[in-house]
Design a protein around this motif. Structure first.
Motif, PDB file in Angstrom:
ATOM      1  N   VAL A 289      -4.676  19.808 -11.189  1.00  0.00           N
ATOM      2  CA  VAL A 289      -4.037  18.520 -10.939  1.00  0.00           C
ATOM      3  C   VAL A 289      -4.979  17.470 -11.520  1.00  0.00           C
ATOM      4  O   VAL A 289      -6.041  17.205 -10.958  1.00  0.00           O
ATOM      5  CB  VAL A 289      -3.807  18.306  -9.433  1.00  0.00           C
ATOM      6  N   PRO A 290      -4.641  16.893 -12.662  1.00  0.00           N
ATOM      7  CA  PRO A 290      -5.590  16.070 -13.426  1.00  0.00           C
ATOM      8  C   PRO A 290      -5.784  14.662 -12.876  1.00  0.00           C
ATOM      9  O   PRO A 290      -5.271  13.684 -13.410  1.00  0.00           O
ATOM     10  CB  PRO A 290      -4.957  16.048 -14.818  1.00  0.00           C
ATOM     11  N   SER A 291      -6.557  14.570 -11.790  1.00  0.00           N
ATOM     12  CA  SER A 291      -6.859  13.269 -11.203  1.00  0.00           C
ATOM     13  C   SER A 291      -8.182  13.378 -10.463  1.00  0.00           C
ATOM     14  O   SER A 291      -8.547  14.449  -9.980  1.00  0.00           O
ATOM     15  CB  SER A 291      -5.758  12.849 -10.220  1.00  0.00           C
ATOM     16  N   ASN A 292      -8.892  12.259 -10.359  1.00  0.00           N
ATOM     17  CA  ASN A 292     -10.124  12.205  -9.583  1.00  0.00           C
ATOM     18  C   ASN A 292      -9.924  11.542  -8.223  1.00  0.00           C
ATOM     19  O   ASN A 292     -10.882  11.366  -7.476  1.00  0.00           O
ATOM     20  CB  ASN A 292     -11.208  11.458 -10.367  1.00  0.00           C
TER      21      ASN A 292
ATOM     22  N   THR B  51       0.839  -1.204   0.000  1.00  0.00           N
ATOM     23  CA  THR B  51       0.000   0.000   0.000  1.00  0.00           C
ATOM     24  C   THR B  51       0.870   1.249   0.000  1.00  0.00           C
ATOM     25  O   THR B  51       0.606   2.205  -0.740  1.00  0.00           O
ATOM     26  CB  THR B  51      -0.936   0.005   1.228  1.00  0.00           C
ATOM     27  N   LEU B  52       1.903   1.255   0.834  1.00  0.00           N
ATOM     28  CA  LEU B  52       2.829   2.390   0.874  1.00  0.00           C
ATOM     29  C   LEU B  52       3.483   2.604  -0.480  1.00  0.00           C
ATOM     30  O   LEU B  52       3.508   3.726  -1.003  1.00  0.00           O
ATOM     31  CB  LEU B  52       3.893   2.153   1.948  1.00  0.00           C
ATOM     32  N   ALA B  53       3.987   1.539  -1.077  1.00  0.00           N
ATOM     33  CA  ALA B  53       4.666   1.641  -2.363  1.00  0.00           C
ATOM     34  C   ALA B  53       3.721   2.137  -3.448  1.00  0.00           C
ATOM     35  O   ALA B  53       4.084   2.993  -4.269  1.00  0.00           O
ATOM     36  CB  ALA B  53       5.268   0.292  -2.754  1.00  0.00           C
ATOM     37  N   GLN B  54       2.492   1.622  -3.456  1.00  0.00           N
ATOM     38  CA  GLN B  54       1.524   2.029  -4.476  1.00  0.00           C
ATOM     39  C   GLN B  54       1.138   3.503  -4.306  1.00  0.00           C
ATOM     40  O   GLN B  54       1.057   4.248  -5.283  1.00  0.00           O
ATOM     41  CB  GLN B  54       0.274   1.157  -4.407  1.00  0.00           C
ATOM     42  N   THR B  55       0.895   3.919  -3.060  1.00  0.00           N
ATOM     43  CA  THR B  55       0.524   5.312  -2.798  1.00  0.00           C
ATOM     44  C   THR B  55       1.635   6.257  -3.234  1.00  0.00           C
ATOM     45  O   THR B  55       1.378   7.261  -3.906  1.00  0.00           O
ATOM     46  CB  THR B  55       0.210   5.510  -1.302  1.00  0.00           C
ATOM     47  N   LEU B  56       2.861   5.944  -2.858  1.00  0.00           N
ATOM     48  CA  LEU B  56       3.984   6.802  -3.243  1.00  0.00           C
ATOM     49  C   LEU B  56       4.162   6.835  -4.761  1.00  0.00           C
ATOM     50  O   LEU B  56       4.417   7.902  -5.334  1.00  0.00           O
ATOM     51  CB  LEU B  56       5.268   6.341  -2.554  1.00  0.00           C
ATOM     52  N   ALA B  57       4.004   5.696  -5.419  1.00  0.00           N
ATOM     53  CA  ALA B  57       4.134   5.657  -6.878  1.00  0.00           C
ATOM     54  C   ALA B  57       3.063   6.511  -7.544  1.00  0.00           C
ATOM     55  O   ALA B  57       3.346   7.257  -8.495  1.00  0.00           O
ATOM     56  CB  ALA B  57       4.049   4.215  -7.380  1.00  0.00           C
ATOM     57  N   GLU B  58       1.832   6.444  -7.032  1.00  0.00           N
ATOM     58  CA  GLU B  58       0.747   7.243  -7.611  1.00  0.00           C
ATOM     59  C   GLU B  58       0.972   8.730  -7.416  1.00  0.00           C
ATOM     60  O   GLU B  58       0.775   9.529  -8.332  1.00  0.00           O
ATOM     61  CB  GLU B  58      -0.591   6.833  -6.983  1.00  0.00           C
ATOM     62  N   THR B  59       1.381   9.128  -6.222  1.00  0.00           N
ATOM     63  CA  THR B  59       1.573  10.560  -5.984  1.00  0.00           C
ATOM     64  C   THR B  59       2.783  11.095  -6.735  1.00  0.00           C
ATOM     65  O   THR B  59       2.767  12.227  -7.221  1.00  0.00           O
ATOM     66  CB  THR B  59       1.628  10.886  -4.474  1.00  0.00           C
ATOM     67  N   ILE B  60       3.828  10.283  -6.878  1.00  0.00           N
ATOM     68  CA  ILE B  60       4.996  10.707  -7.668  1.00  0.00           C
ATOM     69  C   ILE B  60       4.590  10.903  -9.127  1.00  0.00           C
ATOM     70  O   ILE B  60       4.938  11.912  -9.755  1.00  0.00           O
ATOM     71  CB  ILE B  60       6.147   9.686  -7.539  1.00  0.00           C
ATOM     72  N   ALA B  61       3.821   9.961  -9.668  1.00  0.00           N
ATOM     73  CA  ALA B  61       3.376  10.070 -11.065  1.00  0.00           C
ATOM     74  C   ALA B  61       2.519  11.314 -11.269  1.00  0.00           C
ATOM     75  O   ALA B  61       2.652  12.021 -12.276  1.00  0.00           O
ATOM     76  CB  ALA B  61       2.607   8.812 -11.469  1.00  0.00           C
ATOM     77  N   LEU B  62       1.658  11.620 -10.300  1.00  0.00           N
ATOM     78  CA  LEU B  62       0.794  12.789 -10.435  1.00  0.00           C
ATOM     79  C   LEU B  62       1.584  14.085 -10.273  1.00  0.00           C
ATOM     80  O   LEU B  62       1.312  15.071 -10.964  1.00  0.00           O
ATOM     81  CB  LEU B  62      -0.358  12.721  -9.425  1.00  0.00           C
ATOM     82  N   HIS B  63       2.575  14.089  -9.417  1.00  0.00           N
ATOM     83  CA  HIS B  63       3.470  15.252  -9.319  1.00  0.00           C
ATOM     84  C   HIS B  63       4.160  15.496 -10.657  1.00  0.00           C
ATOM     85  O   HIS B  63       4.288  16.641 -11.105  1.00  0.00           O
ATOM     86  CB  HIS B  63       4.524  15.038  -8.225  1.00  0.00           C
ATOM     87  N   GLU B  64       4.603  14.434 -11.294  1.00  0.00           N
ATOM     88  CA  GLU B  64       5.271  14.571 -12.590  1.00  0.00           C
ATOM     89  C   GLU B  64       4.313  15.118 -13.646  1.00  0.00           C
ATOM     90  O   GLU B  64       4.692  15.969 -14.454  1.00  0.00           O
ATOM     91  CB  GLU B  64       5.872  13.234 -13.023  1.00  0.00           C
ATOM     92  N   ARG B  65       3.054  14.671 -13.623  1.00  0.00           N
ATOM     93  CA  ARG B  65       2.063  15.204 -14.569  1.00  0.00           C
ATOM     94  C   ARG B  65       1.813  16.685 -14.315  1.00  0.00           C
ATOM     95  O   ARG B  65       1.655  17.466 -15.254  1.00  0.00           O
ATOM     96  CB  ARG B  65       0.749  14.427 -14.465  1.00  0.00           C
ATOM     97  N   ALA B  66       1.766  17.065 -13.059  1.00  0.00           N
ATOM     98  CA  ALA B  66       1.531  18.475 -12.715  1.00  0.00           C
ATOM     99  C   ALA B  66       2.681  19.362 -13.177  1.00  0.00           C
ATOM    100  O   ALA B  66       2.491  20.551 -13.417  1.00  0.00           O
ATOM    101  CB  ALA B  66       1.332  18.614 -11.208  1.00  0.00           C
ATOM    102  N   ASN B  67       3.849  18.783 -13.334  1.00  0.00           N
ATOM    103  CA  ASN B  67       5.031  19.536 -13.760  1.00  0.00           C
ATOM    104  C   ASN B  67       5.109  19.697 -15.280  1.00  0.00           C
ATOM    105  O   ASN B  67       5.950  20.433 -15.779  1.00  0.00           O
ATOM    106  CB  ASN B  67       6.300  18.840 -13.245  1.00  0.00           C
TER     107      ASN B  67
END
Length: 195
Positions: free
Chosen positions: A160-163, A5-21
């Motif tokens: 921030v393009p996510s639901n 769960t930790l790994a998945q959450t961090l991966a999702e937030t990192i990916a969304l940070h990259e999209r926001a950039n």
């Protein structure tokens, strides 16, 4: 299970940070608008609901106090903090008006109205941004999803393009910190490219 769960959450937030950039211009425009307003004696009015209300209060504290640098206090007000004002307006008018009335009372042309909405569909944020635009304030929206009506009524739209509400709020906090950093650097005369 917890590690996954930790790994998945961090991966999702990192990916969304990259999209926001991928499109930094709205963040830079937001910071530039705030620098402009504060430089001319204006103020920053921040508002949102729930977690976005907490973010509004957090950012107001960073500007009035300090973020990372010693500098003069900056005029910022979270319209989410006065329970007497919020409850009287909600009771006497409607909850949709809780931010509008405060923008009408406190906002002046050249100030910045900064609405935060994870969903992009908060009626009271929409109403406040519309009123602010009519009154001559610069309007900024920080949203999630596709931005919704909140994003469409603002002059500057940071999306921030996510639901996924939690992931959007995590990236919102990072982007708000970036805006605080950019504004503070500009105020203490450090070179900052906000174009």
């Amino acid at each position: 299970m917890g590690t996954a769960t930790l790994a998945q959450t961090l991966a999702e937030t990192i990916a969304l940070h990259e999209r926001a950039n991928e499109n930094p211009q709205p963040v830079l425009k937001a910071a530039a608008a705030i620098v402009e307003a504060l430089g001319h004696g204006g103020k920053l009015l921040l508002f949102g609901n729930g977690g976005s209300a907490a973010d509004a209060q957090h950012v107001a504290a960073e500007f009035v106090g300090r973020f990372q640098r010693e500098r003069a206090a900056m005029a910022a007000i979270a319209l989410t903090t006065d329970t007497s004002v919020l409850t009287s307006i909600g009771n006497d008018y409607a909850y949709d008006r809780v931010f509008v009335r405060q923008v009408e009372a406190l906002g002046r042309p050249g100030d910045v109205a900064f609405g935060i909405s994870t969903s992009g569909s908060s009626p009271n944020v929409v109403a406040a941004l519309e009123a602010a635009g009519t009154l001559g304030l610069v309007t900024i929206a920080l949203t999630g999803g596709d931005g919704g009506l909140v994003g469409r009524v603002a002059a500057i739209h940071v999306n921030v393009p996510s639901n996924a509400t939690a992931r959007v709020q995590e990236v919102h906090r990072t982007l708000l910190h970036v805006i605080c950093d950019l504004v503070e650097r500009a105020v203490v005369d450090e070179p900052v490219d906000l174009i």
